[in-house]
Scaffold this active site. Structure first.
Site, mmCIF file in Angstrom:
data_model
loop_
_atom_site.group_PDB
_atom_site.id
_atom_site.type_symbol
_atom_site.label_atom_id
_atom_site.label_comp_id
_atom_site.label_asym_id
_atom_site.label_seq_id
_atom_site.Cartn_x
_atom_site.Cartn_y
_atom_site.Cartn_z
ATOM 1 C CB ILE A 66 -0.959 -0.005 1.206
ATOM 2 C CG1 ILE A 66 -1.906 -1.200 1.136
ATOM 3 C CG2 ILE A 66 -1.770 1.294 1.252
ATOM 4 C CD1 ILE A 66 -2.826 -1.337 2.345
ATOM 5 C CG ASP A 83 13.424 -0.402 12.279
ATOM 6 O OD1 ASP A 83 12.315 -0.295 12.842
ATOM 7 O OD2 ASP A 83 13.973 -1.487 12.058
ATOM 8 C CB ALA A 142 6.253 1.380 9.117
ATOM 9 C CB ALA A 143 2.268 -2.323 10.337
ATOM 10 C CE1 TYR A 152 -1.367 -6.357 11.396
ATOM 11 C CE2 TYR A 152 -3.531 -7.356 11.108
ATOM 12 C CZ TYR A 152 -2.622 -6.348 10.808
ATOM 13 O OH TYR A 152 -2.974 -5.344 9.942
ATOM 14 C CG ASN A 184 -9.517 -8.160 4.084
ATOM 15 O OD1 ASN A 184 -10.354 -7.869 4.945
ATOM 16 N ND2 ASN A 184 -8.610 -9.093 4.271
ATOM 17 C CB VAL A 210 -6.926 -14.979 0.117
ATOM 18 C CG1 VAL A 210 -7.805 -13.728 -0.026
ATOM 19 C CG2 VAL A 210 -7.567 -16.169 -0.573
#
Length: 333
Positions: A16, A63, A84-85, A151, A180, A191
Site C-alpha cells: 500500500i 526503522d 509501517a507495520a 497482530y 482488505n 489470499v
C-alpha cells in the site's frame, strides 16, 4: 513560488505504501519515503516506480522502532502517513514480540515525533482485523474492538495510543481503518495474490485455508485515495476521528476463488491445507465495511469494482518479470 507540500510516509516500500507514494506525487506532493533499513540497500516496491514519479521522492532507510530514524523522516513534513507495520497474521502467532515492537512501540515513536515537531497532521493506519468477526453488519467505527490474533491486538494498541495522544496532547491524528486491500504488488501472504499467483505459475489445483470467511475487498488505488482524502481533508472534518475504508460488499473466500477463475478464464480445483488454517477461535469469519463516515467527511468512494480490481491484479501477475519476484510454490506466512 510556493513549494509543493511534503508528505512523509513510513512503510513506503511496501504494497500500500508504494501505491500511496504514487498517489501523493500525482496529487502534487513531494514525498520523503522511509524503507526499512537493510544491508542490501533495497527500497522494495519503490524501486519499480516510474522515473517521473521517483524524481519527486526522497527515499531514506530507517526503522520505526528507532526514534531517531522516525524524527529525521518527519522533520519539516506537512503530513505524515504512518503505514509501517508487521502485517502477516500467521507470523504473529510465532513472533508476537516483534509485532508489539513494530506496531505499538513504532507507532509510539511516530506519535512522539509528531508531538515534538508540531507535525500539522498525522495519518495513522489501523486494520479491520481489530473488529474481529462482525457482531453487527455492516461494521461501523463504533463496532466493538475484538482482537482475535496477536497482530490485531498490536494494531489495536497502536490505535489506542493514537487516540490518547489526540486526547492528551492535541496531536492532530486521524486514523484510517482499511478493510482488505488487494492489487498489484501485494505479498503472497494474502489470499488474492496467493490464488492469482498460483494460477499464473501454471497451477490449476489451488491450495488455501478456510474457504468460508467473507471479506470486503478494496482495490489498492482506492485505498490510497482514502489515505489522501483524510490526509488533505478539512481538519475539522477528520482530525481526531477514525474512518473505515471499504466497499460495503462482501464475498466468501470460496466464491472469490471462483470469480478469479472466471477472470482468468481457468477452471480451478481448490484443496484445503490445514497448515494454512488459523486457530479456530482466531479466525475472523465475517468483515464488511460501513464507510459512510469517510464519504460524509471527505467525499471518498471506491472507484473500482471487485472484478475490475482483479483484472488489474491478474495483468500484473501475468507479467513474467513481476511473477518472478514471488515464491508461488510455498506457503508464505
Amino acid at each position: 513560488m510556493t513549494s509543493a507540500p511534503l508528505a512523509a510516509v513510513t512503510g513506503a516500500e511496501g504494497f500500500i505504501g508504494s501505491h500511496l507514494t504514487e498517489t501523493l506525487v500525482a496529487s502534487g506532493h513531494r514525498v520523503r519515503a522511509m524503507a526499512q533499513y537493510n544491508s542490501f540497500s533495497s527500497y522494495g516496491w519503490l524501486e519499480t516506480l516510474a522515473p517521473d514519479v521517483l524524481e519527486h521522492v526522497e527515499i531514506v532507510l530507517g526503522d520505526v522502532r528507532d526514534p531517531g530514524s522516525v524524527r529525521g523522516l518527519m522533520e519539516g513534513a506537512d503530513c505524515v502517513y504512518h503505514l509501517a507495520a508487521l502485517i502477516a497474521i500467521p507470523y504473529s502467532y510465532q513472533a508476537p514480540h516483534s509485532y508489539v515492537d513494530t506496531n505499538v512501540t513504532g507507532t509510539l515513536n511516530v506519535l512522539e515525533a509528531a508531538r515534538s515537531l508540531g507535525t500539522p497532521r498525522l495519518v495513522h493506519t489501523s486494520t479491520s482485523e481489530t473488529y474481529g468477526t462482525a457482531q453487527t453488519v455492516p461494521i461501523t467505527e463504533d463496532h466493538p474492538i475484538n482482537t482475535q490474533s496477536p497482530y490485531a491486538a498490536s494494531k489495536a494498541g497502536g490505535d489506542r495510543l493514537a487516540d490518547s495522544y489526540h486526547a492528551s496532547f492535541g496531536t492532530p491524528v486521524v486514523t484510517l481503518r482499511p478493510f482488505n486491500t488487494f492489487g498489484p504488488r501485494q505479498s503472497m501472504r494474502a489470499v488474492i495474490p496467493t490464488v492469482i499467483g498460483q494460477v499464473a505459475a501454471g497451477e490449476r489445483t489451488i491450495t488455501l485455508g478456510d474457504l468460508r470467511p467473507t471479506r470486503d475487498f478494496t482495490y489498492v488505488k482506492d485505498t490510497a485515495r482514502a489515505f489522501l482524502a483524510v490526509g488533505t481533508g478539512p481538519a475539522e472534518q477528520v482530525v481526531g476521528r477514525t474512518f473505515n475504508a471499504g466497499t460495503g460488499g462482501e464475498i466468501s473466500v470460496g466464491d472469490l476463488v471462483a470469480l478469479i477463475g472466471k477472470v482468468m478464464d481457468t477452471a480451478l480445483d481448490v484443496r484445503e491445507d490445514t497448515e494454512r488454517l488459523r486457530p479456530a477461535a482466531s479466525e475472523v469469519m465475517r468483515l464488511v465495511a460501513d464507510a459512510s463516515r469517510l464519504t460524509a467527511a471527505t467525499g471518498w468512494r471506491p472507484g473500482h469494482t471487485l472484478e475490475e480490481g482483479l483484472a488489474h491484479t491478474v495483468e500484473f501477475f501475468r507479467d513474467p518479470a513481476n511473477l518472478a519476484r514471488y515464491k508461488t510454490g510455498i506457503y508464505n506466512i
